[in-house]
Scaffold this motif. Structure first.
Motif, PDB file in Angstrom:
ATOM      1  N   ARG A  65       0.826  -1.215   0.000  1.00 31.27           N
ATOM      2  CA  ARG A  65       0.000   0.000   0.000  1.00 31.27           C
ATOM      3  C   ARG A  65       0.857   1.260   0.000  1.00 31.27           C
ATOM      4  O   ARG A  65       0.554   2.225  -0.691  1.00 31.27           O
ATOM      5  N   THR A 287      -0.388   2.235  20.261  1.00 33.77           N
ATOM      6  CA  THR A 287      -1.045   1.672  19.085  1.00 33.77           C
ATOM      7  C   THR A 287      -0.534   0.257  18.874  1.00 33.77           C
ATOM      8  O   THR A 287       0.665   0.044  18.683  1.00 33.77           O
ATOM      9  N   VAL A 289      -0.598  -2.997  16.511  1.00 32.52           N
ATOM     10  CA  VAL A 289      -0.948  -3.489  15.174  1.00 32.52           C
ATOM     11  C   VAL A 289      -0.468  -4.933  15.048  1.00 32.52           C
ATOM     12  O   VAL A 289       0.719  -5.220  15.170  1.00 32.52           O
ATOM     13  N   ASP A 293      -5.751  -8.338  13.446  1.00 32.35           N
ATOM     14  CA  ASP A 293      -6.624  -7.173  13.596  1.00 32.35           C
ATOM     15  C   ASP A 293      -7.030  -6.660  12.215  1.00 32.35           C
ATOM     16  O   ASP A 293      -6.181  -6.209  11.444  1.00 32.35           O
ATOM     17  N   PRO A 294      -8.313  -6.709  11.865  1.00 35.29           N
ATOM     18  CA  PRO A 294      -8.751  -6.243  10.533  1.00 35.29           C
ATOM     19  C   PRO A 294      -8.512  -4.752  10.302  1.00 35.29           C
ATOM     20  O   PRO A 294      -8.477  -4.299   9.162  1.00 35.29           O
ATOM     21  N   ASP A 295      -8.334  -3.987  11.392  1.00 31.72           N
ATOM     22  CA  ASP A 295      -8.114  -2.540  11.261  1.00 31.72           C
ATOM     23  C   ASP A 295      -6.634  -2.161  11.346  1.00 31.72           C
ATOM     24  O   ASP A 295      -6.304  -0.982  11.509  1.00 31.72           O
ATOM     25  N   CYS A 296      -5.730  -3.149  11.247  1.00 30.04           N
ATOM     26  CA  CYS A 296      -4.311  -2.873  11.486  1.00 30.04           C
ATOM     27  C   CYS A 296      -3.739  -1.844  10.515  1.00 30.04           C
ATOM     28  O   CYS A 296      -2.940  -0.990  10.914  1.00 30.04           O
ATOM     29  N   HIS A 297      -4.142  -1.888   9.262  1.00 30.41           N
ATOM     30  CA  HIS A 297      -3.575  -0.957   8.276  1.00 30.41           C
ATOM     31  C   HIS A 297      -4.048   0.473   8.518  1.00 30.41           C
ATOM     32  O   HIS A 297      -3.266   1.423   8.395  1.00 30.41           O
ATOM     33  N   SER A 298      -5.306   0.634   8.865  1.00 29.15           N
ATOM     34  CA  SER A 298      -5.798   1.987   9.171  1.00 29.15           C
ATOM     35  C   SER A 298      -5.147   2.521  10.441  1.00 29.15           C
ATOM     36  O   SER A 298      -4.878   3.723  10.562  1.00 29.15           O
ATOM     37  N   LYS A 299      -4.849   1.630  11.399  1.00 32.30           N
ATOM     38  CA  LYS A 299      -4.158   2.043  12.619  1.00 32.30           C
ATOM     39  C   LYS A 299      -2.734   2.514  12.306  1.00 32.30           C
ATOM     40  O   LYS A 299      -2.245   3.481  12.897  1.00 32.30           O
ATOM     41  N   LYS A 302      -2.988   5.965  10.795  1.00 29.29           N
ATOM     42  CA  LYS A 302      -3.320   6.942  11.830  1.00 29.29           C
ATOM     43  C   LYS A 302      -2.101   7.261  12.684  1.00 29.29           C
ATOM     44  O   LYS A 302      -1.842   8.427  13.017  1.00 29.29           O
TER      45      LYS A 302
END
Length: 464
Positions: A65, A287, A289, A293-299, A302
């Protein structure tokens, strides 16, 4: 604005490909800017009609990404493989399931194949190639692309040859090298400072009786049947390591408020324990990661754009992740390979705009293998041995937090039937003496290892 080394290397890529070469290897120290270099090189080749399609492969989704975003920013076109795009960015894992279709569709197209962190692919022929390397060899044979290979660590722990690389005997033959010595001199990377944490008295006891004493961690691990993982996971030892790292970060944030720190853990459960300790030490939620965790990339995004202190991960931030505000790292991973050590260090080497003469601080246990990697790293930077300054001292200042152990407080680790071989933990091996030639045989029941001395900190400071 391109750095001097990037301009030189781009010019060399154009020259070599114009001369009929089809493969190019760029070795640049982690954090030097290989992604920007390869994106601009791709743009030049597209503008000169040498390339019509860019296929970029990366080792992980997190890296992919970041690479895709940077390429699209520079090329000003999508790199998602859809209609109107200039190419496609994907992981080596995904490529395994798409390579035959891609090879068919790209037949007759002028392709640039960019292989990020190519050291993940082993084998130079299909018979001995790894799962990630075999599809590469197939596509290269069918499509005949230009191949731009990138690595900051062009070697493998298993000593296998790396796909697409040329060798002179056992030595890699890069087309361009930009090492850490040059990068620190040019203020492209921060100068590393490595802190090795040890204790003056490690004591092994059994049913209350002293079996042996060791004046350093390396001696303990070399001579006793103790899994390194057990020491890393002890709460009091973790607390001392993390409080040391927190002090470094606190000092750095006095100069730059958004400076961040990274903790590399051994497992997801270990990472969660570390997160709890950091919260107690700092009163700020770190934080976390992890791959589950499905939200790891957005974390990650952030944290990258935020100002919070600590990022805790197992392997998601060990390679290729671009978070320049990370400047302190506490290494609590059980992985002890030179490749991993250097890649983790690379996460805190990246400089930011208008940043000069800054340092990257790495805090590690004084394990003999990690010490060896640190010393090898030091040989690449200075021109003479006097440029490395060593400072050894006792850490005796009192701690106010009740989680932080006193320098003479015992750390007890209950030993079970875990034995260590390389980087793997095994339960009840048939013959543990084969794993530890010098290990002393003890009955494992009621056996503890404790720290009774002063904490020692050895500082390896790398000067330009």
């Amino acid at each position: 604005m391109l750095r001097k080394w990037q301009i030189e290397c781009i010019d060399l890529v154009e020259k070599k490909f114009a001369e009929g070469r089809k493969e190019f290897l760029c070795v640049a120290t982690p954090g030097a800017g290989k992604t920007v270099f390869s994106a601009v090189a791709s743009q030049r080749l597209i503008n000169k009609k040498k390339v019509e399609f860019v296929l970029c492969l990366t080792p992980s989704i997190a890296v992919m990404r970041g690479v895709q975003d940077k390429y699209e920013e520079i090329l000003q076109k999508p790199l998602d493989g859809k209609f109107g795009s200039i190419g496609l960015c994907m992981t080596y894992q995904s490529f395994q399931y798409a390579y035959q279709n891609l090879a068919e569709r790209l037949s007759g197209v002028k392709v640039l194949l960019v292989l990020d962190e190519i050291h993940h692919c082993a084998g130079i022929n299909e018979i001995k190639a790894s799962a990630w390397a075999r599809p590469l060899l197939y596509l290269i044979e069918k499509v005949k692309p230009y191949v731009l290979s990138l690595s900051g660590t062009p070697f493998r722990s298993d000593m296998q040859p790396i796909t697409t690389l040329k060798y002179d005997g056992s030595l890699v033959k890069p087309d361009y090298i930009y090492g850490l010595q040059e990068a620190t001199r040019d203020d492209v990377c921060r100068s590393p400072v490595i802190y090795l944490i040890d204790n003056t008295k490690w004591r092994l006891t059994q049913r209350g009786e002293v079996i042996s004493e060791h004046n350093c961690l390396s001696s303990l691990l070399e001579q006793e049947q103790i899994a390194y993982q057990r020491i890393l996971e002890d709460r009091q030892f973790m607390t001392h390591m993390l409080s040391n790292a927190e002090e470094r970060l606190k000092e750095g944030r006095r100069l730059r408020l958004d400076q961040g720190g990274l903790v590399v853990a051994s497992s997801i459960n270990h990472a969660r324990q570390i997160t709890q300790i950091l919260y107690t030490l700092t009163n700020e939620q770190p934080t976390l990661v992890t791959s589950d965790d499905p939200d790891c990339h957005s974390k990650l995004i952030k944290f990258k754009n935020g100002t919070s202190k600590w990022l805790v991960s197992v392997g998601m931030v060990s390679e290729g992740t671009d978070i320049p505000r990370l400047q302190v790292c506490c290494y609590l991973s059980r992985i002890r390979t030179e490749l991993h050590f250097r890649q983790v260090l690379g996460r805190i080497l990246r400089v930011r705009n208008n940043e000069t003469e800054s340092v990257a601080e790495l805090i590690i246990p004084a394990h003999f293998e990690l010490l060896m990697f640190a010393k090898r790293l030091s040989e690449e930077i200075p021109e003479s041995a006097d440029l490395i300054k060593y400072c050894k001292f006792d850490i005796t200042k009192p701690e106010t937090n009740d989680l932080v152990n006193d320098s003479k407080k015992q750390i007890s680790l209950e030993l079970d039937t875990l034995y260590e071989k390389g980087n793997e933990l095994q339960v009840n091996p048939v013959n543990p003496a084969e794993d530890f030639i010098s290990a002393r045989k003890h009955k494992m029941a009621d056996t503890n290892v404790g720290v009774y001395g002063l904490y020692i900190e050895e500082v390896m400071r790398y000067c330009q």
